[in-house]
Design an enzyme around this catalytic site. Structure first.
Site, PDB file in Angstrom:
ATOM      1  N   SER A 217       3.582  29.480  35.486  1.00 20.40           N
ATOM      2  CA  SER A 217       4.763  30.154  34.926  1.00 20.40           C
ATOM      3  C   SER A 217       5.816  29.151  34.494  1.00 20.40           C
ATOM      4  O   SER A 217       6.610  29.423  33.586  1.00 20.40           O
ATOM      5  CB  SER A 217       5.378  31.101  35.964  1.00 20.40           C
ATOM      6  OG  SER A 217       4.635  32.274  36.090  1.00 20.40           O
TER       7      SER A 217
ATOM      8  N   HIS B 137      12.684  34.761  38.309  1.00 25.59           N
ATOM      9  CA  HIS B 137      11.568  34.195  37.545  1.00 25.59           C
ATOM     10  C   HIS B 137      11.882  34.115  36.055  1.00 25.59           C
ATOM     11  O   HIS B 137      11.695  33.073  35.411  1.00 25.59           O
ATOM     12  CB  HIS B 137      10.323  35.051  37.797  1.00 25.59           C
ATOM     13  CG  HIS B 137       9.048  34.494  37.267  1.00 25.59           C
ATOM     14  ND1 HIS B 137       8.644  34.665  35.959  1.00 25.59           N
ATOM     15  CD2 HIS B 137       8.064  33.793  37.870  1.00 25.59           C
ATOM     16  CE1 HIS B 137       7.470  34.082  35.785  1.00 25.59           C
ATOM     17  NE2 HIS B 137       7.087  33.543  36.932  1.00 25.59           N
TER      18      HIS B 137
ATOM     19  N   ASP C 157       9.393  38.703  30.504  1.00 23.23           N
ATOM     20  CA  ASP C 157       9.404  38.273  31.901  1.00 23.23           C
ATOM     21  C   ASP C 157      10.131  39.306  32.757  1.00 23.23           C
ATOM     22  O   ASP C 157      10.106  40.500  32.445  1.00 23.23           O
ATOM     23  CB  ASP C 157      10.053  36.887  32.013  1.00 23.23           C
ATOM     24  CG  ASP C 157       9.463  36.050  33.128  1.00 23.23           C
ATOM     25  OD1 ASP C 157       9.605  36.452  34.289  1.00 23.23           O
ATOM     26  OD2 ASP C 157       8.870  34.994  32.842  1.00 23.23           O
TER      27      ASP C 157
END
Length: 732
Positions: free
Chosen positions: A518, A196, A141
């Site tokens: 996600s 994220h 990620d």
């Protein structure tokens, strides 16, 4: 900031009190909370006296002993009182009263997604802590925030002996016994500058952290699916994207480092041929080494053929809602309340602000229509400054701060997703937006206030998110994708203080709310890790099968293919059931190579995917639809003809010896399918015994608008092993 957060949290609690059951009743009276917004700045204002005067006026009683329950007078203005229904109606109409709602008994909230799926905290869920502590989740990620409480190693022993990785996170980056590894492929260091990666890692494997929230919104305990497991972070993404070479390097390292599974919430807008897809290639190598890859389906829905990550050796995850959502109310100057979508932590201190419609503030550079959509350079700053800007679309998000607006109300096409904005904002669906426009046109001085976001519970769920990418699979047309759905809407999880909660946002947070596949992807990765803790020797395909065949059926809530198996695959993940599926469909590398040969891939292409020199022969080649996959799908050439299609499958007993499973077929949607199972009963004498069967599907005149489907269920009275059967004719 701490004081603001505390008062925001308290106010948030008050504003959501209308969500539960009534708690206090005296005769025909019950306790109501009268919320009056911010405190008056007048030096002579005494809140309690004002509250008593209001009660005396409303009740007509000179003595209100026993009526006033509590005055709110330090951070905001309001009171709680025992009122009849008619008294409640009268007080609600009084000047200075923002809202009146019943008092309720509240419980501490969790972030809900894991509870929603049945994987509850503490002793309520069966755990295998020793094996869980030896489980390593690799997160490919945007990096990770090592200082986050979600990755504290308090109570953790040293990493498992199988771990062969390193901690090369860069400057001021330290691993620990929870976050045991870090690698960077961007030259920026492994620290998450976006948020994220921290969010996805904590969703899969984060520690349980109490009192986590986004400025009081969603307050509760945030945790991952397997809090005792270890995390290894592989940073491949920067603000400009995630390069293919970095992705492959991360897979390469993660497999060699000894991770047990990989979660990767990265993908393209559409599917790529396997030989051109770095995730498919990396995941193939992971599968060959016993490592399952869980991948997000994409956020390009609801349009068809938008799903990515379509290789059968990848577990592909769609996104759906939970039983909690967030709403933001807009109170107009005429008293009407509109319910919008956003995650708004700002409070406008009980003050109404002037409203201005973009097309009423058009600059000389644009026409009124473009200004109504608040397109770039189309709104006159001087006519907007200090006001709440109203826009016919989300374009206002790009300009709202630059034109000096204090808030934003816009028409949103997405009814199911709440986004964070850098100022008070709410998105309204068309009907409510038209009500707002009518109000704007009815008065010369329109005003409104955007309230702080509230949580709502018990909404219809799960519902597939509008943004979640849909099938069918255009690369391997006889493999149903996505495979599964999981919570991916308005998920609260850890975040990087270095990242922005929204674009151009100056706030810094440790926990934030995000939506997307996600977010659903690490939920399923957490479930996969949970299943593996009870079955540590299971192969990736066995774990994938267990998750798919035990999923909750998802009811279609819309029309067209967006509400079919092309949206949710086998259904909604069920962690507890997945840990004990009874039977599994098992695959290994040779099966996948036979599948690729059946797709007529050349030896050169096969080498690109598998890394090995492979020569296909008839003995190795199988029809793609006969891959021993947990779902069954076939694309036919025409809709107006009679057809017969068969699927060959083999089940492995992972339940109990001397078990007998009987088949049942349940009709789905689309055209009627005649489904025959041969044999219709399977008996297993021993654990790990295999039994094969054939599914024959016949029909005619297939619906050309939606796929036709049924569900095959094998049951021994305890386990229900369900597989969707989908037959379709076009890409829609």
């Amino acid at each position: 900031m701490a004081t603001l957060a505390a008062s925001s949290s308290l106010l948030s609690c008050l504003l959501v009190l209308f969500l539960s059951s009534v708690s206090a009743v005296t005769d025909d009276k019950q306790v109501y909370i009268v919320y009056m917004g911010s405190l008056s700045s007048r030096a002579d204002y005494t809140p309690t006296s004002d509250h008593m005067n209001i009660l005396q006026e409303v009740t007509g009683e000179s003595s209100i002993e026993g009526r006033l329950v509590r005055s709110y007078k330090r951070s905001f203005n309001g009171f709680a009182a025992r009122l009849t229904e008619s008294e409640r109606e009268r007080v609600a109409k009084m000047v200075g009263v923002v809202s009146v709602f019943p008092n309720k008994k509240l419980q501490l909230q969790t972030t809900t997604s894991w509870d929603f799926m049945g994987l509850k905290e503490g002793i309520k869920t069966k755990r295998n802590p020793t094996v869980e502590s030896d489980t390593i989740i690799g997160v490919i990620d945007s990096g990770i925030t090592p200082e986050s409480q979600s990755f504290s190693d308090k109570g953790f022993g040293p990493p498992p002996q199988k771990w062969k990785g390193v901690c090369s996170g860069g400057k001021n980056f330290t691993c620990n016994n929870k976050l045991i590894g870090a690698r960077d492929y961007t030259s920026e260091g492994t620290r998450d500058m976006d948020g994220h990666g921290t969010h996805t890692a904590s969703t899969a494997a984060g520690n349980a952290v109490v009192d986590a929230s986004f400025f009081g919104i969603g307050n509760g305990t945030v945790r991952g699916g397997v809090p005792a497991s270890r995390v290894a972070a592989y940073k491949v993404c920067t603000p400009t994207g995630c390069s293919s070479e970095a992705l492959l390097s991360a897979f390469d390292d993660a497999i060699a480092d000894g991770v047990d599974l990989i979660t990767i919430s990265i993908g393209d807008k559409t599917a790529s041929m396997f030989q051109n897809d770095p995730i498919a290639i990396g995941a193939f190598h992971a599968m060959a080494k016993g490592v399952l890859t869980v991948n997000s389906a994409g956020n390009s829905g609801p349009k068809p053929i938008s799903v990515s990550g379509v290789a059968p050796w990848i577990l592909t995850v769609a996104a759906s809602t939970t039983n909690r959502g967030f709403v933001t109310k807009v109170v107009l100057g005429n008293g009407k309340t509109l319910v919008g979508k956003s995650v708004n932590a700002y409070e406008m201190k009980g003050k109404d602000y002037p409203l201005v419609y973009g097309k009423s503030a058009a600059s000389s550079a644009c026409d009124a229509e473009s200004a109504g959509l608040c397109e770039l350079s189309c709104v006159d700053k001087s006519r907007v400054k200090g006001k709440i800007l109203v826009c016919g679309g989300p374009g206002g998000l790009k300009i709202v701060e630059s034109v000096g607006a204090v808030g934003l109300i816009y028409r949103t096409p997405k009814p199911d997703v709440a986004f964070i904005h850098p100022l008070p904002a709410a998105g309204l669906l068309t009907e409510d937006f038209e009500s707002l426009v009518s109000y704007l046109e009815s008065t010369d001085s329109p005003q409104a206030i955007v309230l702080k976001t509230e949580a709502i519970f018990n909404r219809t769920s799960p519902v597939i998110a509008s943004f979640s990418s849909r099938g069918p699979n255009t690369i391997a047309v006889d493999i149903l994708k996505p495979d599964i759905t999981a919570p991916g809407v308005e998920i609260l999880a850890a975040y990087s203080p270095a990242g922005e909660p929204s674009q151009d946002d100056t706030r810094h947070v440790k926990y934030s709310v995000l939506s997307g596949t996600s977010m659903s992807c690490p939920h399923v990765a957490g479930v996969a890790a949970y299943v593996k803790t009870f079955n540590p020797k299971w192969s990736p395909s066995m774990i994938q099968s267990a998750i798919m065949t035990t999923a909750w059926p998802v009811n279609a809530t819309g029309t067209g293919i967006a509400s079919t198996e092309f949206a949710y695959g086998s259904g909604h993940v069920d962690p507890i059931a997945a840990s004990n599926p009874g039977l599994v469909y098992e695959l290994d590398k040779s099966d996948h190579i036979a599948f690729l040969c059946g797709m007529n891939y050349t030896s050169q292409v096969l080498k690109v995917i598998s890394g090995e020199t492979v020569t296909c022969s008839e003995a190795k080649k199988i029809l793609p639809r006969n891959l021993n996959y947990p779902s069954m799908s076939a694309k036919l050439s025409g809709s107006g003809t009679t057809f017969t299609v068969t699927f060959n499958r083999t089940l492995t007993n992972v339940g109990t010896p001397n078990s007998t499973y009987t088949s049942k077929v349940v009709a789905g949607h689309g055209s009627k399918l005649d489904v025959k199972i041969t044999p219709s009963v399977l008996s297993f004498k021993t654990v790990n015994e295999k039994q094969s069967f054939t599914v024959t599907v016949t029909g005619s005149n297939l619906d050309s608008e939606v796929p036709s489907s049924a569900n095959l269920i094998w049951s021994d009275g305890t386990h229900n092993v369900r597989s969707p059967i989908v037959v379709y004719t076009s890409d829609y």
